[in-house]
Design an enzyme around this catalytic site. Structure first.
Site, PDB file in Angstrom:
ATOM      1  N   ASP A   1       0.856  -1.188   0.000  1.00 14.88           N
ATOM      2  CA  ASP A   1       0.000   0.000   0.000  1.00 14.88           C
ATOM      3  C   ASP A   1       0.894   1.240   0.000  1.00 14.88           C
ATOM      4  OD1 ASP A   1      -2.302   1.704   0.539  1.00 14.88           O
ATOM      5  OD2 ASP A   1      -1.600   1.760   2.620  1.00 14.88           O
TER       6      ASP A   1
ATOM      7  N   ASP B   1      -0.246   5.004   0.354  1.00 19.73           N
ATOM      8  CA  ASP B   1      -0.534   6.150   1.211  1.00 19.73           C
ATOM      9  C   ASP B   1      -0.517   5.726   2.678  1.00 19.73           C
ATOM     10  OD1 ASP B   1      -1.055   8.750   1.876  1.00 19.73           O
ATOM     11  OD2 ASP B   1      -2.859   8.904   0.648  1.00 19.73           O
TER      12      ASP B   1
HETATM   13 MG   LIG Z   1      -2.757   3.313   3.371  1.00 20.23          MG
END
Ligand SMILES: [Mg+2]
Length: 262
Positions: A13, A15
């Site tokens: 992932d 962000d």
């Molecule tokens: Mg995230």
């Protein structure tokens, strides 16, 4: 790592793991120096950015990543549409230019009076006319596809309505339920694992969100690593769902160095 051995590849992932907004997380360059020689794919549920946008952002942070190593939910949704629609099927797409470009790139025609699918992403121009058209098409049998069901988004300006809020408005006036492509849906992790050429069980999913990253990864049989650098608070992480928990990228990097050295 566990008895299952080191991970064959990583699903990461972005962000809250690699950066927050425009700020790189501490240890970003060292992480990529270690990961560079191993299969990895970077994923995001943000339907307003393209793979090129994400690669450019990392480049501004001093990290060189190929566009092909980035999987956005818009691209995963476009690929899902190709598999779900009949040949020549059309779609009504409510969403960002990045989502529409991803759908167009997969060869799916958009617009027209009749469509076989309604796709809902984060659409900041969403209005009554769009709601009415989407509901009419879904009630006539069009597939109902969402990039995400998250009702709110955390931004630098605070909490704002997310894709799930728009989906909820449509759900209020149709008889169907949406198929969600984005995390924690298995679809996103399956597309990511197949991009690595690995079964999900050979991957390590790395994220900062217990529900979308850790819960979603575990549901497809991947091992999971939670980073406490993002949206998850340490007390929430105490429920033991992730296989591994790290304070941030430096601790994760040290773990990977050791795992891959064995
Ligand atoms: Mg995230």
């Amino acid at each position: 790592v566990s008895a299952a051995g080191p991970p064959g590849g990583l699903i990461v992932d972005m962000d809250g793991v690699l950066y927050r907004g425009e700020s790189p997380m501490p240890g970003l360059s060292d992480f990529f120096a270690v990961v560079h020689d191993h299969p990895y794919v970077l994923v995001t549920n943000n339907s307003t950015v393209s793979a090129a946008d994400c690669a450019a952002k990392l480049e501004r942070m001093g990290v060189d990543v190929a566009e092909t190593a980035v999987l956005t939910v818009s691209e995963a949704t476009a690929r899902y549409l190709v598999s779900a629609l009949p040949a020549g099927g059309r779609a009504l797409v409510l969403g960002s230019p990045a989502l529409k470009q991803a759908v167009a790139r997969e060869g799916v025609e958009m617009g027209g009076d009749e469509v076989e699918a309604v796709v809902v992403g984060l659409d900041v121009t969403f209005d009554y006319a769009a709601l009415a058209k989407a509901a009419t098409m879904i009630n006539r049998g069009a597939a109902f596809v969402a990039t995400s069901l998250d009702p709110v988004l955390l931004t630098e300006d605070g909490t704002v309505p997310g894709t799930g809020a728009l989906v909820a408005a449509i759900c209020a006036c149709v008889r169907a339920s949406p198929v969600c492509v984005g995390k924690p849906s298995p679809a996103m992790f399956e597309v990511a694992a197949s991009a690595l050429g690995l079964p999900p069980a050979d991957t390590l999913v790395i994220g900062d969100n217990l529900r979308s990253d850790i819960g979603g990864g575990a549901a497809v049989g991947a091992r999971t690593a939670l980073l406490l650098s993002g949206v998850t608070l340490e007390d929430e992480a105490a429920d033991g769902v992730p296989d591994f928990v790290f304070e941030g990228l430096p601790a994760l990097t040290a773990f990977l160095v050791e795992a891959w050295a064995r």
